[in-house]
Structures are given as structure tokens and as C-alpha cells.
Design a protein around this motif. Sequence first.
Motif, PDB file in Angstrom:
ATOM      1  N   GLU A 140      30.239 -20.687  49.920  1.00  0.00           N
ATOM      2  CA  GLU A 140      29.070 -19.886  49.511  1.00  0.00           C
ATOM      3  C   GLU A 140      27.989 -19.910  50.598  1.00  0.00           C
ATOM      4  O   GLU A 140      27.295 -18.927  50.810  1.00  0.00           O
ATOM      5  CB  GLU A 140      28.453 -20.462  48.228  1.00  0.00           C
ATOM      6  CG  GLU A 140      29.304 -20.288  46.977  1.00  0.00           C
ATOM      7  CD  GLU A 140      29.241 -18.895  46.408  1.00  0.00           C
ATOM      8  OE1 GLU A 140      28.294 -18.169  46.750  1.00  0.00           O
ATOM      9  OE2 GLU A 140      30.158 -18.541  45.638  1.00  0.00           O
ATOM     10  N   SER A 141      27.893 -21.056  51.277  1.00  0.00           N
ATOM     11  CA  SER A 141      26.791 -21.212  52.230  1.00  0.00           C
ATOM     12  C   SER A 141      26.923 -20.289  53.439  1.00  0.00           C
ATOM     13  O   SER A 141      25.950 -20.059  54.146  1.00  0.00           O
ATOM     14  CB  SER A 141      26.675 -22.670  52.687  1.00  0.00           C
ATOM     15  OG  SER A 141      27.713 -22.951  53.618  1.00  0.00           O
TER      16      SER A 141
ATOM     17  N   VAL B 162      27.960 -17.107  53.102  1.00  0.00           N
ATOM     18  CA  VAL B 162      27.765 -15.721  52.664  1.00  0.00           C
ATOM     19  C   VAL B 162      26.381 -15.265  53.160  1.00  0.00           C
ATOM     20  O   VAL B 162      25.398 -15.981  53.008  1.00  0.00           O
ATOM     21  CB  VAL B 162      27.870 -15.589  51.124  1.00  0.00           C
ATOM     22  CG1 VAL B 162      27.527 -14.166  50.674  1.00  0.00           C
ATOM     23  CG2 VAL B 162      29.258 -15.980  50.651  1.00  0.00           C
TER      24      VAL B 162
ATOM     25  N   SER C  71      30.911 -11.654  50.926  1.00  0.00           N
ATOM     26  CA  SER C  71      31.167 -12.281  49.623  1.00  0.00           C
ATOM     27  C   SER C  71      32.297 -13.281  49.718  1.00  0.00           C
ATOM     28  O   SER C  71      33.038 -13.324  50.703  1.00  0.00           O
ATOM     29  CB  SER C  71      31.517 -11.224  48.572  1.00  0.00           C
ATOM     30  OG  SER C  71      32.745 -10.611  48.927  1.00  0.00           O
ATOM     31  N   ARG C  72      32.420 -14.071  48.632  1.00  0.00           N
ATOM     32  CA  ARG C  72      33.514 -15.050  48.536  1.00  0.00           C
ATOM     33  C   ARG C  72      34.415 -14.621  47.388  1.00  0.00           C
ATOM     34  O   ARG C  72      33.941 -14.239  46.324  1.00  0.00           O
ATOM     35  CB  ARG C  72      32.909 -16.422  48.222  1.00  0.00           C
ATOM     36  CG  ARG C  72      33.932 -17.494  47.916  1.00  0.00           C
ATOM     37  CD  ARG C  72      33.251 -18.809  47.637  1.00  0.00           C
ATOM     38  NE  ARG C  72      32.675 -18.856  46.293  1.00  0.00           N
ATOM     39  CZ  ARG C  72      33.341 -19.203  45.206  1.00  0.00           C
ATOM     40  NH1 ARG C  72      34.611 -19.522  45.270  1.00  0.00           N
ATOM     41  NH2 ARG C  72      32.744 -19.213  44.014  1.00  0.00           N
TER      42      ARG C  72
ATOM     43  N   ASP D 187      30.818 -24.711  47.503  1.00  0.00           N
ATOM     44  CA  ASP D 187      29.434 -24.676  48.019  1.00  0.00           C
ATOM     45  C   ASP D 187      29.436 -24.337  49.508  1.00  0.00           C
ATOM     46  O   ASP D 187      28.609 -23.550  49.970  1.00  0.00           O
ATOM     47  CB  ASP D 187      28.744 -26.038  47.834  1.00  0.00           C
ATOM     48  CG  ASP D 187      28.507 -26.354  46.368  1.00  0.00           C
ATOM     49  OD1 ASP D 187      28.642 -25.449  45.529  1.00  0.00           O
ATOM     50  OD2 ASP D 187      28.212 -27.537  46.068  1.00  0.00           O
TER      51      ASP D 187
END
Length: 456
Positions: A393-394, A396, A443-444, A390
Motif C-alpha cells: 500500500e505504501s 501506491v 493501485s494494489r 502495508d
Amino acid sequence: MTQNQKKVYIKSYGCQMNVYDSDRMGDALLDKGYQKTENPDEANLIILNTCHIREKASEKVYSDLGRALVHRQNSFDMGKRVFIAVTGCVAQAEGREIVRRAPYVDIVLGPQTYHHLPEMLEKAANVVLENPKKGAGLVYTDFPLESKFDFLPEIYEVQGVAAFLSVQEGCDKMCTFCVVPYTRGAEYSRPINDILKEAERLIVLGVKEITLLGQNVTAFHGMSPDGTKEWSLADLIDRLSLYPEIQRIRYVTSHPRDMEQDIIEAHRHNKKLMPYLHLPVQSGSDRILKAMNRKYTSSDYLNLVQQFQDACPDIAFATDIIVGFPGETDEDFEDTMKLIEKVKFCTAYSFKYSPRPGTPAATIETQVPEDVKDQRLYRLQALLNQQQIDFNESIVGKTISVLFEKPGKHPGQIVGRSPYLQPIHVIGSKELIGQTKQVKITSREGFSMMGVLVNE
Ligand code: 5AD
Ligand code: SF4
């Protein structure tokens, strides 16, 4: 380099302090004509720089020692004798026991005596002259009055643009599960002038990011260079950030009990200090925290987190957690899970409690069964992994600063780190290595992030 160049292979276990110590041993041996090698096959000297924090790490040393012996035996055919040294915290804790279990070991040195390595090697060479197949069995694990830092040569080389600088060592906190106070000794801060000298040396070697190291780095204290005032870690950080070459500063590891207002303020005002804090919580249960002798409650911890967030809104937290401390009930464990849910860590290191000889918790009768520890760790790690995903992602879509460290695996790619230590991959010129640039994260991919350079 000649064919006869002596080579040393150093294996480092455990914490970053050991990585720093391994590098310093390598530097001390350079003066004696040893070059570092990554390949134990070509080594004349094998050093295992060990960690005693959990049983698993400790026991691994003995299997690795068996492998070192094979290297020695094979090398007799090549007309050389491989020396074997055990250093670090297992060496400190077990001392002569190592030579008893592995009689082929030549040298055993603790974390406070490894500056004696060059002379111990000479001694060992003399001892084994008569019978090279036997180990020299030299053990030196006292806590000497002198500081090793006064005897080590200046740093000779560094890997890359981010380096560790040891500023504090040892611990007086006496957490009931921990061997560190026994293996590393009492809390000790290096003199500030020595630290500044070492920082200047790192700058000459091209370093742009310094991580200040200490078992209890926030306990650091020392007299200011002009001798007029006691400096804290925050004062040291502010002083180091005056060097224009230093772009980033980090510190690790902190104890919640030592977090004074000035380090919180440093996160507010010092832009070179990264918004990332490794703050081990260990447990979310007040009952267990008390039994651990941590001397804070879960709400003290949460308050502290809040204070850092108020001072530095983009700060992220990393932590260490132990499951299965003696007497930990399901309810205690749920309290740990609740605390983690509240803080939302970006990274965490989690462990099953491992009883360590000589520590108070090892003798508590209510040890938690192994299968219960396994189940708790499994649930805990699922939550922590999700929090890490998470967190990744935060970022990105955001633009963040990246210090480029090395070329990537793919042509034209370079890799750097975000303020939160995430590896960031971008297409860019190698010239950017050593520079901090703004990158938009696109991106991840697993635990790596992809990004593009932003035109400034
Ligand atoms: N068992 C399990 N984990 C331990 N740690 C320290 N001692 C033990 C132990 N006996 C963990 C703590 C510490 C980290 C370096 O290792 O979480 O913060
Ligand atoms: Fe060990 Fe506790 Fe000291 Fe950390 S603070 S090194 S866990 S005794």
C-alpha cells in the motif's frame, strides 16, 4: 526437432540455488541431445532436484518418485525407458538410502557432483540393458576435489531478462537447526574471472538483471582479476555494475554476521544495487539466537537495519523466521513478534522448526509441541501478511522504477518488477520488455500492483 529427440523433465524444490543448479543440469544435458520439457509425460529422463531443509520438502521427494515410476511404467508401452535421477540436498544427505527406499531410481547425485550427470546416464543405460524394469542404482555423493563449475558448459539459455548467477556455495556457520553445512559442504567462492565470464554470457543472452546467489553470499571473497587484492561481495557488485547492459543487481542470502561496512556503502553509492535486502533474522529472542548459534543479538540485528536505512533510506527488508525452535517459550516468541513490529518487513518466509537428522538442535530434549508451533506460526504469519500489505500500500501513488519482464495476461499489458520484487502490471508495448521505466503505481490488487508509465 525430431520425433526421437530426447527430453528431460527437471523438478526443482527449495531454494534459488536449486533453480540455478537445475538450469545448469539442463545445459549440460543439451550437449547429450536432451531438450527440456515441462511435461513429465514426454520425458525420457526425470530429475528431481531436491531440498532437505525441512522434513516436509524431503518427504515429498518419495511421493514424487512414486509418480516418476508410473511415468516409467507407462512409457514401456511406448517403447521407451524413462530414466530417474535424484539430485540436490536430499540426494546428498540420504545417498544410498534413496535407492533402498526406491530401488527403481537410476542415479543419485549430490549438489557438488551433478556435472557427472551425462556420464552417469551412459553408465546407467548400460546397467539396465539386461533388465530395464530395474533401477541402475548408481550413487555418487562425495565432495570431489574438483569444482563442478570447471566442468559445466557455458550457460546455453535463460528464461527472461532476470537471471541468477551462483557466486558462492556452502556454509561454515553451523546454525544448530540447519542441514546446509552437511549437504552443500564448506563455504566456497567461485573465482572472479569465471563469474565475470558468466555475467558476460548472460548479457549476450539479453539479461538485464543479475541476482548473485549463495547460501551465504555475503561471505563471498576472491582474488581481484589482476591478482592484487582480495575482493568482497561489494567489490564484485561494483565491478558488475560497470557493464552498461546490466541495469539491476541483487544478492541473496545474507547472514547478519557478514554484513561489513562496504556492503552498506554499496547500498549508498551504487544505484544499480536494488534497495532490497534479504536478511534472515530467524528469531527475535537473544536466548534462542544463542541456542541457534547465530552469534548476534536482536539489538545487533536492529542496529544493522538502522545502518542500512541510514545509507539507503528507501531500502526494504525481507527475512526468514523459525518458530518453535527447541526450548522456545511464549516469552521468546513474543520477542520475535516485537522485533518484527520494529523492522516492518516487506516480505518474509516463516517456518515451523523441523528437526533435521544429524543437526545439534534435533537432539535437544525440549522440543516444542506441534500445536504450539502451529499457533505461533499462525500469529506470526498474520502479522507478516499485514506488513506485506502495508508495504505494498505504501508505494501506491509513488513513482518507482520497473524492469519489464514479460507480457501480461491481458492484451496490451506488460509485467515487470519493482526494486522490491513486486510484480507491476501496466498497459504498454512489448518493446519495453528488457527496459527499466518509471511507473506511477495506481493501485494494489492482492499481491500485484497496477501502474501507468510516466512520460520521461
Ligand atoms: N526447520 C525450519 N526451518 C529451517 N530453515 C533452515 N533449517 C530449518 C529447520 N530445520 C529455514 C531458515 C533458513 C531458511 C532457508 O530455512 O529460516 O533461513
Ligand atoms: Fe544454514 Fe545457518 Fe548456514 Fe544459513 S547460515 S545455510 S541457516 S547454517
